[in-house]
Design a protein around this motif. Structure first.
Motif, mmCIF file in Angstrom:
data_model
loop_
_atom_site.group_PDB
_atom_site.id
_atom_site.type_symbol
_atom_site.label_atom_id
_atom_site.label_comp_id
_atom_site.label_asym_id
_atom_site.label_seq_id
_atom_site.Cartn_x
_atom_site.Cartn_y
_atom_site.Cartn_z
ATOM 1 N N LEU A 1 0.834 -1.202 0.000
ATOM 2 C CA LEU A 1 0.000 0.000 0.000
ATOM 3 C C LEU A 1 0.871 1.255 0.000
ATOM 4 N N PHE A 2 1.902 1.275 0.835
ATOM 5 C CA PHE A 2 2.832 2.404 0.907
ATOM 6 C C PHE A 2 3.478 2.653 -0.459
ATOM 7 N N LEU A 3 3.992 1.586 -1.085
ATOM 8 C CA LEU A 3 4.649 1.738 -2.383
ATOM 9 C C LEU A 3 3.654 2.060 -3.502
ATOM 10 N N ARG A 4 2.435 1.568 -3.386
ATOM 11 C CA ARG A 4 1.388 1.905 -4.367
ATOM 12 C C ARG A 4 1.125 3.409 -4.348
ATOM 13 N N GLU A 5 1.009 3.971 -3.144
ATOM 14 C CA GLU A 5 0.758 5.412 -3.006
ATOM 15 C C GLU A 5 1.896 6.248 -3.593
ATOM 16 N N GLY B 1 3.768 5.126 -6.187
ATOM 17 C CA GLY B 1 3.941 4.757 -7.582
ATOM 18 C C GLY B 1 5.008 3.702 -7.837
ATOM 19 N N PHE B 2 5.321 2.888 -6.814
ATOM 20 C CA PHE B 2 6.382 1.891 -6.957
ATOM 21 C C PHE B 2 5.903 0.453 -6.734
ATOM 22 N N GLU B 3 4.615 0.242 -6.643
ATOM 23 C CA GLU B 3 4.107 -1.099 -6.372
ATOM 24 C C GLU B 3 4.558 -2.112 -7.423
ATOM 25 N N ASP B 4 4.670 -1.676 -8.671
ATOM 26 C CA ASP B 4 5.041 -2.593 -9.750
ATOM 27 C C ASP B 4 6.482 -3.099 -9.625
ATOM 28 N N ARG B 5 7.262 -2.523 -8.731
ATOM 29 C CA ARG B 5 8.653 -2.956 -8.534
ATOM 30 C C ARG B 5 8.775 -4.104 -7.534
ATOM 31 N N ILE B 6 7.710 -4.399 -6.804
ATOM 32 C CA ILE B 6 7.757 -5.469 -5.800
ATOM 33 C C ILE B 6 7.817 -6.822 -6.501
ATOM 34 N N ARG B 7 8.696 -7.667 -5.989
ATOM 35 C CA ARG B 7 8.770 -9.057 -6.466
ATOM 36 C C ARG B 7 8.515 -9.974 -5.278
ATOM 37 N N GLU B 8 7.624 -10.927 -5.463
ATOM 38 C CA GLU B 8 7.371 -11.928 -4.435
ATOM 39 C C GLU B 8 7.848 -13.269 -4.959
ATOM 40 N N PHE B 9 8.403 -14.061 -4.051
ATOM 41 C CA PHE B 9 9.032 -15.320 -4.425
ATOM 42 C C PHE B 9 8.335 -16.501 -3.760
ATOM 43 N N GLY B 10 8.458 -17.641 -4.378
ATOM 44 C CA GLY B 10 7.956 -18.878 -3.799
ATOM 45 C C GLY B 10 8.967 -19.517 -2.860
ATOM 46 N N PRO C 1 12.854 -0.371 5.399
ATOM 47 C CA PRO C 1 12.627 0.983 5.888
ATOM 48 C C PRO C 1 11.333 1.620 5.381
ATOM 49 N N PHE C 2 10.414 0.824 4.859
ATOM 50 C CA PHE C 2 9.183 1.342 4.273
ATOM 51 C C PHE C 2 8.008 1.146 5.224
ATOM 52 N N ALA C 3 7.098 2.123 5.210
ATOM 53 C CA ALA C 3 5.863 2.035 5.987
ATOM 54 C C ALA C 3 6.143 1.854 7.477
ATOM 55 N N VAL C 4 7.143 2.578 7.976
ATOM 56 C CA VAL C 4 7.453 2.548 9.409
ATOM 57 C C VAL C 4 7.055 3.885 10.025
ATOM 58 N N ASP C 5 6.852 3.884 11.327
ATOM 59 C CA ASP C 5 6.439 5.082 12.054
ATOM 60 C C ASP C 5 7.641 5.999 12.269
ATOM 61 N N PRO C 6 7.680 7.162 11.622
ATOM 62 C CA PRO C 6 8.835 8.051 11.759
ATOM 63 C C PRO C 6 9.022 8.608 13.171
ATOM 64 N N VAL D 1 19.401 -1.532 -6.299
ATOM 65 C CA VAL D 1 19.555 -2.431 -5.163
ATOM 66 C C VAL D 1 18.204 -3.061 -4.852
ATOM 67 N N TYR D 2 18.197 -4.061 -3.974
ATOM 68 C CA TYR D 2 16.994 -4.833 -3.695
ATOM 69 C C TYR D 2 16.764 -4.988 -2.194
ATOM 70 N N PRO D 3 16.062 -4.053 -1.569
ATOM 71 C CA PRO D 3 15.670 -4.245 -0.176
ATOM 72 C C PRO D 3 14.442 -5.159 -0.091
ATOM 73 N N ALA D 4 14.204 -5.701 1.096
ATOM 74 C CA ALA D 4 12.997 -6.493 1.334
ATOM 75 C C ALA D 4 11.782 -5.585 1.190
ATOM 76 N N ALA D 5 10.636 -6.220 1.004
ATOM 77 C CA ALA D 5 9.390 -5.465 0.860
ATOM 78 C C ALA D 5 8.391 -5.847 1.947
ATOM 79 N N GLY D 6 8.916 -6.160 3.136
ATOM 80 C CA GLY D 6 8.042 -6.407 4.269
ATOM 81 C C GLY D 6 7.767 -7.862 4.588
ATOM 82 N N SER D 7 8.329 -8.783 3.813
ATOM 83 C CA SER D 7 8.167 -10.211 4.115
ATOM 84 C C SER D 7 9.470 -10.926 3.824
ATOM 85 N N SER D 8 9.554 -12.161 4.280
ATOM 86 C CA SER D 8 10.767 -12.951 4.075
ATOM 87 C C SER D 8 10.775 -13.667 2.734
#
Length: 161
Positions: free
Chosen positions: A8-12, A14-23, A100-105, A122-129
């Protein structure tokens, strides 16, 4: 669920399309590099520390390690990593997916280590393992609401012969 908060944070922004989820798991630098298909150094790992009762996140290159003397010079205290429970409480992200996304400043301050600056993307995590997001360093700094670039790591510099 943390990845949904990050999505949701990245969607707002304009970066949601950059998220990759893995199996498969991307909870460690090496697992993330395998899942993404990049060198481990390009994984932007997020390390969480306790400084004066606040959470400090340091996003560093996958091949970098905290240099205790540099850390102490920067933060005027010994490096004390958060427990997995503290990391989840402060950031809302479980270890393996801390980012570092969607955290309470008001509770979390994020910094970027200069070890990342040698890469275009670079490739940071997107909130899951089992996730990552492809970003430039400038995009990462903006989205992380970074308090600045710092130099607190070692082991990543190329040696000159």
């Amino acid at each position: 669920m943390s990845i949904e908060t990050v999505r949701l944070f990245l969607r707002e922004k304009g970066f949601e399309d950059r998220i990759r989820e893995f199996g498969v798991s991307s909870a460690t630098v090496n697992l993330a590099a395998q899942a993404v298909g990049c060198e481990p150094a390009r994984i932007a790992k997020t390390l969480s520390f306790l400084v004066d009762g606040r959470c400090v996140l340091i996003v560093a290159a996958g091949d970098a390690k905290i240099d205790n003397s540099k850390y102490k010079a920067q933060f005027h205290t010994k490096a004390k990593m958060l427990t997995p429970e503290q990391a989840l409480d402060f950031t809302g992200h479980a270890v393996g997916g801390v980012c570092p996304f969607a955290v309470d400043p008001d509770r979390v301050t994020s910094y970027l280590d200069v070890s990342l600056q040698r890469f275009d993307t670079v490739y940071p995590a997107a909130g899951s393992s089992s996730s990552a997001v492809r970003l430039t360093c400038c995009e990462l700094a903006q989205l992380a609401r970074s308090a600045g670039w710092i130099d607190v790591c070692k082991g990543w510099q190329e040696t000159e012969f």
